[in-house]
Write a protein that holds these residues in place. Structure first.
Motif, mmCIF file in Angstrom:
data_model
loop_
_atom_site.group_PDB
_atom_site.id
_atom_site.type_symbol
_atom_site.label_atom_id
_atom_site.label_comp_id
_atom_site.label_asym_id
_atom_site.label_seq_id
_atom_site.Cartn_x
_atom_site.Cartn_y
_atom_site.Cartn_z
ATOM 1 N N ALA A 1 27.413 113.967 51.634
ATOM 2 C CA ALA A 1 26.022 114.259 51.258
ATOM 3 C C ALA A 1 25.406 113.079 50.520
ATOM 4 C CB ALA A 1 25.959 115.521 50.400
ATOM 5 N N GLY A 2 26.154 112.472 49.599
ATOM 6 C CA GLY A 2 25.638 111.316 48.869
ATOM 7 C C GLY A 2 25.385 110.126 49.783
ATOM 8 N N THR A 3 26.300 109.890 50.700
ATOM 9 C CA THR A 3 26.130 108.781 51.645
ATOM 10 C C THR A 3 24.900 109.011 52.516
ATOM 11 O OG1 THR A 3 28.512 108.344 51.680
ATOM 12 C CG2 THR A 3 27.233 107.528 53.548
ATOM 13 N N LEU A 4 24.725 110.244 53.003
ATOM 14 C CA LEU A 4 23.567 110.546 53.843
ATOM 15 C C LEU A 4 22.264 110.402 53.063
ATOM 16 C CD1 LEU A 4 22.863 111.419 56.758
ATOM 17 C CD2 LEU A 4 22.853 113.766 55.929
ATOM 18 N N GLN A 5 22.244 110.899 51.814
ATOM 19 C CA GLN A 5 21.048 110.766 50.986
ATOM 20 C C GLN A 5 20.681 109.300 50.786
ATOM 21 O OE1 GLN A 5 22.364 112.993 47.492
ATOM 22 N NE2 GLN A 5 20.680 114.413 47.808
ATOM 23 N N LEU A 6 21.655 108.481 50.437
ATOM 24 C CA LEU A 6 21.399 107.066 50.201
ATOM 25 C C LEU A 6 20.939 106.373 51.482
ATOM 26 C CD1 LEU A 6 21.411 104.748 48.205
ATOM 27 C CD2 LEU A 6 23.865 104.498 48.582
ATOM 28 N N SER A 7 21.552 106.713 52.596
ATOM 29 C CA SER A 7 21.162 106.126 53.875
ATOM 30 C C SER A 7 19.721 106.480 54.215
ATOM 31 C CB SER A 7 22.110 106.610 54.976
ATOM 32 O OG SER A 7 21.733 106.094 56.226
ATOM 33 N N ARG A 8 19.312 107.704 53.914
ATOM 34 C CA ARG A 8 17.931 108.124 54.185
ATOM 35 C C ARG A 8 16.931 107.384 53.301
ATOM 36 N NH1 ARG A 8 18.840 114.691 54.713
ATOM 37 N NH2 ARG A 8 19.348 114.661 56.943
ATOM 38 N N ALA A 9 17.357 106.982 52.128
ATOM 39 C CA ALA A 9 16.446 106.345 51.177
ATOM 40 C C ALA A 9 16.229 104.862 51.459
ATOM 41 C CB ALA A 9 16.978 106.529 49.754
ATOM 42 N N LEU A 10 17.140 104.234 52.170
ATOM 43 C CA LEU A 10 17.047 102.797 52.414
ATOM 44 C C LEU A 10 15.992 102.471 53.471
ATOM 45 C CD1 LEU A 10 20.861 101.935 52.504
ATOM 46 C CD2 LEU A 10 19.252 101.473 50.633
ATOM 47 N N THR A 11 15.241 101.412 53.237
ATOM 48 C CA THR A 11 14.253 100.967 54.224
ATOM 49 C C THR A 11 14.856 99.973 55.212
ATOM 50 O OG1 THR A 11 13.493 99.198 52.757
ATOM 51 C CG2 THR A 11 12.296 101.302 52.670
ATOM 52 N N ASP A 12 15.981 99.381 54.861
ATOM 53 C CA ASP A 12 16.665 98.432 55.730
ATOM 54 C C ASP A 12 17.545 99.229 56.695
ATOM 55 O OD1 ASP A 12 18.611 96.681 56.849
ATOM 56 O OD2 ASP A 12 18.461 95.333 55.123
ATOM 57 N N SER A 13 17.109 99.353 57.951
ATOM 58 C CA SER A 13 17.813 100.210 58.907
ATOM 59 C C SER A 13 19.227 99.713 59.211
ATOM 60 C CB SER A 13 17.007 100.369 60.197
ATOM 61 O OG SER A 13 16.807 99.117 60.804
ATOM 62 N N GLN A 14 19.428 98.402 59.231
ATOM 63 C CA GLN A 14 20.769 97.868 59.482
ATOM 64 C C GLN A 14 21.707 98.219 58.325
ATOM 65 O OE1 GLN A 14 22.111 96.613 62.229
ATOM 66 N NE2 GLN A 14 24.071 96.531 61.161
ATOM 67 N N LEU A 15 21.236 98.061 57.105
ATOM 68 C CA LEU A 15 22.035 98.409 55.933
ATOM 69 C C LEU A 15 22.324 99.914 55.914
ATOM 70 C CD1 LEU A 15 23.394 97.446 53.335
ATOM 71 C CD2 LEU A 15 21.190 97.773 52.163
ATOM 72 N N ALA A 16 21.335 100.723 56.280
ATOM 73 C CA ALA A 16 21.520 102.175 56.333
ATOM 74 C C ALA A 16 22.600 102.547 57.350
ATOM 75 C CB ALA A 16 20.205 102.870 56.667
ATOM 76 N N LYS A 17 22.610 101.883 58.493
ATOM 77 C CA LYS A 17 23.632 102.130 59.523
ATOM 78 C C LYS A 17 25.008 101.690 59.035
ATOM 79 C CE LYS A 17 25.329 102.842 63.720
ATOM 80 N NZ LYS A 17 26.711 103.226 63.473
ATOM 81 N N GLU A 18 25.078 100.526 58.398
ATOM 82 C CA GLU A 18 26.350 100.044 57.854
ATOM 83 C C GLU A 18 26.879 101.006 56.790
ATOM 84 O OE1 GLU A 18 25.698 96.014 56.521
ATOM 85 O OE2 GLU A 18 25.207 95.334 58.546
ATOM 86 N N LEU A 19 25.976 101.552 55.990
ATOM 87 C CA LEU A 19 26.383 102.519 54.969
ATOM 88 C C LEU A 19 26.987 103.769 55.615
ATOM 89 C CD1 LEU A 19 26.519 103.518 52.037
ATOM 90 C CD2 LEU A 19 24.182 104.362 52.334
ATOM 91 N N LEU A 20 26.357 104.267 56.684
ATOM 92 C CA LEU A 20 26.908 105.426 57.390
ATOM 93 C C LEU A 20 28.295 105.106 57.954
ATOM 94 C CD1 LEU A 20 23.836 106.842 59.356
ATOM 95 C CD2 LEU A 20 24.867 107.756 57.267
ATOM 96 N N ASP A 21 28.440 103.934 58.542
ATOM 97 C CA ASP A 21 29.745 103.537 59.095
ATOM 98 C C ASP A 21 30.804 103.459 58.001
ATOM 99 O OD1 ASP A 21 28.615 103.385 61.618
ATOM 100 O OD2 ASP A 21 28.363 101.203 61.570
ATOM 101 N N GLN A 22 30.446 102.862 56.863
ATOM 102 C CA GLN A 22 31.399 102.777 55.754
ATOM 103 C C GLN A 22 31.687 104.165 55.199
ATOM 104 O OE1 GLN A 22 33.129 99.964 54.691
ATOM 105 N NE2 GLN A 22 34.300 101.599 53.713
#
Length: 196
Positions: free
Chosen positions: A160-181
């Motif tokens: 849930a925390g990872t998904l929340q943070l990914s949703r908040a990021l404006t950098d789509s590549q960083l958001a995708k990398e966060l989901l992968d990690q």
């Protein structure tokens, strides 16, 4: 004046709960007024009090319903064992889930607001989360699910925390990398303690 039967009232209540669940996850609890919630259900404000005592009553009911749906449609339908756990993790931490807030997990969408809700709402949330994590724990440790309960709760928190943070990021590549990690971290948590 037209009189509707109990079945109609029940169906209308169900429609309000389902549409409110989506709207609450999309716009938040504070961002969703009764008039908007009723409009989503195709009803007037006046019909609201025939089904709920207050907005808090609807929020409590919708959150409980959303967690029940998640337990039934995600956890209960996943493949058995470790494969099912990985299926849950990968689906949860997917770009599709990230981008469909209204149809996604109530935890990632509402957790920050639920902590500020009434005790009744927080209890309904707790009860719903326990059902959800008990389903996950049963997959983690089929022989002793209660032994994996805290680990299942930690997994849910990580996701849930990872998904929340990914949703908040404006950098789509960083958001995708966060989901992968996040997937890697979740799978490592699942495997922790399994190695001999």
């Amino acid at each position: 004046m037209v009189r509707y039967g109990k079945e109609h009232k029940s169906e209308t209540r169900r429609r309000i709960i389902e549409t409110a669940g989506r709207r609450l996850k999309q716009d938040g609890i504070d961002g969703s007024g009764v008039s908007t919630l009723m409009k989503d259900a195709g009803l007037t404000n006046g019909a609201f009090y025939a089904h709920f005592e207050s907005k808090d009553d609807l929020v409590t009911t919708a959150i409980a319903d959303q967690l029940k749906v998640q337990a039934e449609s995600v956890v209960a339908r996943a493949a058995p064992g470790r494969a099912g756990l990985e299926q849950i993790v990968r689906g949860y931490l997917s770009p599709q889930h990230r981008d469909s807030r209204g149809d996604g997990c109530p935890n990632a969408a509402l957790l920050d607001e639920i902590g500020r809700c009434t005790d009744t709402t927080r209890q309904a949330y707790t009860d719903g989360v326990l059902v959800l994590i008990d389903g996950i724990a049963a997959r983690m440790a089929p022989e002793a699910p209660s032994s994996a309960r805290v680990k299942a709760l930690s997994l849910l928190g990580l996701m849930a925390g990872t998904l929340q943070l990914s949703r908040a990021l404006t950098d789509s590549q960083l958001a995708k990398e966060l989901l992968d990690q996040g997937i890697n971290n979740a799978l490592a948590l699942l495997d922790a303690g399994q190695r001999v």
